[in-house]
Design an enzyme around this catalytic site. Structure first.
Site, PDB file in Angstrom:
ATOM      1  N   ASP A   1       0.859  -1.184   0.000  1.00  0.00           N
ATOM      2  CA  ASP A   1       0.000   0.000   0.000  1.00  0.00           C
ATOM      3  C   ASP A   1       0.898   1.238   0.000  1.00  0.00           C
ATOM      4  O   ASP A   1       1.430   1.609  -1.046  1.00  0.00           O
ATOM      5  CB  ASP A   1      -0.920  -0.098   1.219  1.00  0.00           C
ATOM      6  CG  ASP A   1      -1.962   0.991   1.304  1.00  0.00           C
ATOM      7  OD1 ASP A   1      -2.391   1.497   0.259  1.00  0.00           O
ATOM      8  OD2 ASP A   1      -2.354   1.340   2.434  1.00  0.00           O
TER       9      ASP A   1
ATOM     10  N   ILE B   1      -9.901  -3.375   0.652  1.00  0.00           N
ATOM     11  CA  ILE B   1     -10.344  -4.737   0.356  1.00  0.00           C
ATOM     12  C   ILE B   1     -10.173  -5.664   1.561  1.00  0.00           C
ATOM     13  O   ILE B   1      -9.296  -5.451   2.401  1.00  0.00           O
ATOM     14  CB  ILE B   1      -9.606  -5.321  -0.876  1.00  0.00           C
ATOM     15  CG1 ILE B   1      -8.084  -5.286  -0.685  1.00  0.00           C
ATOM     16  CG2 ILE B   1      -9.999  -4.563  -2.149  1.00  0.00           C
ATOM     17  CD1 ILE B   1      -7.310  -5.990  -1.806  1.00  0.00           C
TER      18      ILE B   1
END
Ligand code: 5GP
Ligand code: MG
Length: 181
Positions: A95, A145
């Site tokens: 990320d 997610i």
């Protein structure tokens, strides 16, 4: 749902082939970043038909559920497990890049010969530190997610597929948290 069981299986198959060719004939250790990568790592290593060892590291970075805070180290392999070894650091998702960047440096400092990185998901648009995975499966947009090891507030890791969490669930949880601060 963004990634079905079938899509994940196909992706992990292809990734495992790339990892196997890269590490064939090398002594190496797969280091799974807990807790998020445990499902992915378990599936990945069973598709590696080459000798390997398995280790774990544990970090905590998602203090309020969806935004990345300071990284705290919760567990590190012993020096004997790391020194002189070729490591493949396996995480669920890349990320901001902070976690893998930090862990890669930490493991090199502990004496690893090499530390490559492998992730199931990559969110390139979210990067804060310069970090690219050596092996990766799927790119995802900037959405949160869950499933297949990925959690929200500790839940949903056991879903066999990966889906986007509804914004309303995140907002409700954030409101509850700010209520008690
Ligand atoms: P980074 O340090 O690269 O910002 O974050 C890596 C960690 O953040 C991952 O190991 C994962 O635990 C968490 N993370 C980042 N994006 C997501 C996401 O979309 N869903 C979930 N469940 N966790 C995420
Ligand atoms: Mg994680």
């Amino acid at each position: 749902m963004l990634f079905s069981e079938e899509m994940i299986r196909t992706g992990v198959d292809a990734l495992a082939e790339r990892v196997s060719s890269a590490y064939r004939g090398r002594e190496f250790t797969v280091v799974s970043v807990l807790k998020g990568s445990c499902v992915f790592a378990a599936d990945l290593i069973r598709r590696l038909p080459i000798p390997m060892e398995l280790g774990f590291v544990a970090t905590e970075s998602y203090r309020d559920g969806v935004t990345s805070g300071e990284i705290e180290l919760r567990y590190l392999p012993s020096r004997e497990e790391v020194e002189g070894r070729e490591l493949l650091l396996v995480d669920d998702i890349l990320d901001t890049g902070r976690t893998l960047h930090f862990l890669q440096n930490t493991l090199i400092e502990l004496g690893a010969t090499s530390v490559a990185t492998c992730v199931l998901f990559d969110k390139p648009s979210r990067r804060v530190v310069s970090m690219e995975a050596d092996f990766k499966c799927f790119d995802v947009d900037d959405s949160f997610i869950v499933g297949y090891g990925l959690d929200f507030a500790g839940r949903y890791r056991n879903l066999p597929f990966v889906g986007e969490l509804k914004g309303s669930v995140i907002e409700a949880a954030t409101l509850q948290q700010s209520d008690v601060q």
